[in-house]
Write an enzyme that holds these catalytic residues in place. Structure first.
Site, PDB file in Angstrom:
ATOM      1  N   ARG A  55       0.717  -1.136   0.021  1.00 13.99           N
ATOM      2  CA  ARG A  55       0.000   0.027  -0.062  1.00 13.99           C
ATOM      3  C   ARG A  55       1.121   1.238  -0.021  1.00 13.99           C
ATOM      4  NH1 ARG A  55      -3.608  -0.809   4.554  1.00 13.99           N
ATOM      5  NH2 ARG A  55      -2.237   0.614   5.739  1.00 13.99           N
ATOM      6  N   TYR A 108     -13.452  22.676 -11.032  1.00 10.37           N
ATOM      7  CA  TYR A 108     -13.941  21.631 -11.507  1.00 10.37           C
ATOM      8  C   TYR A 108     -14.983  20.907 -10.897  1.00 10.37           C
ATOM      9  CZ  TYR A 108     -13.606  16.464 -12.678  1.00 10.37           C
ATOM     10  OH  TYR A 108     -13.941  15.058 -13.176  1.00 10.37           O
ATOM     11  N   ASP A 180      -5.197  23.294  -8.676  1.00 16.03           N
ATOM     12  CA  ASP A 180      -5.419  22.078  -9.675  1.00 16.03           C
ATOM     13  C   ASP A 180      -4.933  22.619 -11.002  1.00 16.03           C
ATOM     14  OD1 ASP A 180      -6.527  20.432 -11.656  1.00 16.03           O
ATOM     15  OD2 ASP A 180      -8.180  20.043 -10.710  1.00 16.03           O
ATOM     16  N   LYS A 205      -5.484  13.106 -17.643  1.00 16.62           N
ATOM     17  CA  LYS A 205      -5.659  13.822 -18.983  1.00 16.62           C
ATOM     18  C   LYS A 205      -4.703  13.865 -19.742  1.00 16.62           C
ATOM     19  CE  LYS A 205      -9.710  14.767 -17.161  1.00 16.62           C
ATOM     20  NZ  LYS A 205      -9.994  15.856 -16.457  1.00 16.62           N
TER      21      LYS A 205
HETATM   22  C1  LIG Z   1     -10.883  15.650 -15.099  1.00 20.48           C
HETATM   23  C2  LIG Z   1     -10.319  16.569 -14.101  1.00 20.48           C
HETATM   24  C3  LIG Z   1     -10.216  16.101 -12.682  1.00 20.48           C
HETATM   25  C4  LIG Z   1     -10.635  14.752 -12.312  1.00 20.48           C
HETATM   26  O1  LIG Z   1      -9.710  13.797 -12.899  1.00 20.48           O
HETATM   27  P1  LIG Z   1     -10.445  12.217 -12.846  1.00 20.48           P
HETATM   28  O2  LIG Z   1      -8.984  11.620 -13.138  1.00 20.48           O
HETATM   29  O3  LIG Z   1     -11.305  12.435 -13.835  1.00 20.48           O
HETATM   30  O4  LIG Z   1     -10.983  11.966 -11.482  1.00 20.48           O
HETATM   31  C5  LIG Z   1      -9.765  17.135 -11.948  1.00 20.48           C
HETATM   32  N1  LIG Z   1      -9.552  18.464 -12.228  1.00 20.48           N
HETATM   33  C6  LIG Z   1      -9.531  18.810 -13.553  1.00 20.48           C
HETATM   34  C7  LIG Z   1      -9.450  20.398 -13.854  1.00 20.48           C
HETATM   35  C8  LIG Z   1     -10.127  17.829 -14.446  1.00 20.48           C
HETATM   36  O5  LIG Z   1     -10.360  18.335 -15.646  1.00 20.48           O
END
Ligand SMILES: *Cc1c(COP(=O)(O)O)cnc(C)c1O
Length: 392
Positions: A55, A108, A180, A205
Site C-alpha cells: 500500500r 472543476y 489544480d 488527462k
Molecule cells: C478531469 C479533471 C479532474 C478529475 O480527474 P479524474 O481522473 O477524472 O478524477 C480534476 N480536475 C480537472 C481540472 C479535471 O479536468
C-alpha cells in the site's frame, strides 16, 4: 538544466536497477518480506522508500511519483487512483472542523461537489471567490482560513487567476495554497515558482494522454509535504501498477503531444471566433481574452482545451451541431489523442457570471488541424445557417 522535452524522457527512470530495461517494470505486490527481525524494524523507519507493505507503493509507484515531483518542480509527490481523489485527499490532509476554506468559483465540478457536500458536513466552512480576484482575496481571508484552493485556468470557463498575488495574501494568514494544475500540465505552468504549496494533476488527462486509464497526483513543497503525506496515508489510497506504467509511458511523449494540442487548439479557437454563430471564445492564449496578460506573464504554453459560447440555446440547433461533427466525439475528460466536445450550457457558479449563450467545451486532439477546422465549420454551418432564427 536540460530542456523540458529531454527531462520528460529521463525523469523517474533507472535502467541499472532493472536489468537495463529502459522502462521501470510493472511491480505487483502486497506483502514485502523482510530478511530478518532487524530488517523488519528498519523497514518501519521514516524515509524508507518501499516501507514494508504494497500500500505504501512499489518501485513502479515511486518511479512515477519521483518523475512528477521533478517535473512539477515540487519536493515530493503522491499518486491517487483518480484526479478527483487527488483533489479530495489533498484538501482533507489540511483541514479540520472549524477551519475556513476559500475555493475558486470556476473549480472543476466534482471538486465543487466534494467541498460543498462533504467538507461542510465535517464542520469546515466553505466560501467561493471570483477567479479574477487577485490581491482583493485579502478581504475574504480570515485568521482560520486554512486552505485556498484554485484552478487556473478553470476547466470550463478558462479564467486565469493571479496565483502569486493570491499566494502572498494567503500565506500572510498562514493558509496553504492548493492548485489544480491539470489544464497547463507540469510542462506549461510551474506552480511552485508562483507560490503554490500543493499542485494537483488529473494524470488521466495529458500525462496518460490516451484516454485509457485514470490517475491523479498531488505534489507538495517542503512546508506542505509532511501534512499531505500523513493525511493521504491515513485514507489508504493506492494506484494500480498497470495504470502507473501507462502514466510513465505517457510522460515520455507528453511535451511533443502538448506542443501539437497547443498549436491546434489556438488555430481552432481563432478560426471559430470568426464564425457568426459564435458569441465568444474562451481561451487565454488569444490576445483579446481577459486572462491573456496573466497567461503571458505566468504560463509557458497552452493546452488544447478551450470553450466556445454559441448564440443559441435551442436544443434542435445544438443537436444539429453536435450530430454533424464527425471528428469530435461527444464525451467527458480530455487530454487524449482524440478531439472531443462536451455540451456544458451554463456553468455551475455561486457568483454571477457574464455568460449568456450556450457553453461548449472543446478539446483539440492530435488529428490534422485542417481536418478539424473543416469539420467544425461544416457542422456549425449546417446547424446555424440552415436556421435563420437561431443566429438572430
Ligand atoms: C478531469 C479533471 C479532474 C478529475 O480527474 P479524474 O481522473 O477524472 O478524477 C480534476 N480536475 C480537472 C481540472 C479535471 O479536468
Amino acid at each position: 538544466m536540460h530542456d523540458a522535452t529531454t527531462r520528460y524522457i529521463h525523469a523517474g527512470r533507472n535502467p541499472d536497477a532493472y536489468c537495463g530495461l529502459v522502462n521501470t517494470p510493472i511491480f505487483r505486490g502486497s506483502t514485502v518480506l523482510a530478511k530478518s527481525y532487524e530488517a523488519w524494524e528498519a523497514s518501519k523507519k521514516d524515509g524508507n522508500p518501499y516501507a514494508n507493505y504494497g500500500r505504501f507503493g512499489t518501485p513502479t509507484t515511486r518511479a512515477f511519483e519521483d518523475a512528477v515531483a521533478e517535473l512539477e518542480g515540487g519536493h515530493a509527490s503522491l499518486v491517487f487512483p483518480s484526479g478527483l481523489a487527488a483533489c479530495v485527499h489533498a484538501l482533507l490532509a489540511f483541514v479540520k472542523a472549524g477551519d475556513h476554506v476559500l475555493i475558486t468559483d470556476n473549480i472543476y465540478g466534482p471538486t465543487r461537489a466534494f467541498v460543498s457536500n462533504v467538507l461542510t458536513r465535517f464542520g469546515v466552512e466553505v466560501e467561493y471567490f471570483v477567479p479574477t480576484i487577485g490581491t482583493a482575496i485579502s478581504k475574504q481571508l480570515r485568521p482560520n482560513t486554512r486552505v485556498v484552493f484554485t484552478e487556473s485556468p478553470g476547466s470550463l470557463t478558462f479564467e486565469v487567476c493571479d496565483l502569486p498575488a493570491i499566494s502572498e495574501a494567503a500565506h500572510a494568514v498562514g493558509a496553504f495554497v492548493l492548485i489544480d494544475n491539470t489544464w497547463a500540465s507540469p510542462l506549461y505552468f510551474k506552480p511552485f515558482d508562483h507560490g503554490a504549496d500543493v499542485s494537483i494533476q488529473a494524470a488521466t488527462k495529458y500525462i496518460i494522454g490516451h484516454s485509457d486509464a485514470l490517475l491523479g497526483t498531488a505534489t507538495a513543497n517542503e512546508r506542505a509535504w509532511p501534512l499531505l503525506k500523513a493525511g493521504a496515508h491515513d485514507f489508504g489510497q493506492t494506484a494500480s501498477p498497470d495504470d502507473l506504467f501507462l502514466a510513465l509511458r505517457g510522460l515520455r511523449t507528453m511535451p511533443i503531444r502538448l506542443q501539437r494540442h497547443w498549436s491546434t487548439g489556438v488555430a481552432l479557437a481563432q478560426s471559430l471566433e470568426t464564425h457568426p454563430a459564435i458569441a465568444r471564445v474562451l481561451h487565454p492564449a488569444l490576445p483579446n481574452d481577459p486572462g491573456h496578460e496573466l497567461w503571458k506573464r505566468d504560463f509557458l504554453g497552452a493546452s488544447g482545451l478551450f470553450g466556445i459560447e454559441v448564440k443559441t440555446k435551442d436544443p434542435a440547433v445544438l443537436a444539429r451541431l453536435f450530430d454533424n461533427l464527425t471528428l469530435f466525439g461527444i464525451g467527458l475528460s480530455w487530454g487524449g489523442f482524440e478531439s472531443l466536445v462536451v455540451p456544458v450550457g451554463q456553468p455551475l457558479r455561486s457568483l454571477p457570471t457574464d455568460s449568456q449563450g450556450y457553453l461548449i467545451r472543446v478539446h483539440a486532439g492530435l488529428e490534422h488541424v485542417t481536418d478539424l477546422l473543416e469539420d467544425f465549420h461544416r457542422a456549425l454551418d449546417i446547424a446555424f445557417l440552415s436556421s435563420r432564427v437561431a443566429v438572430a
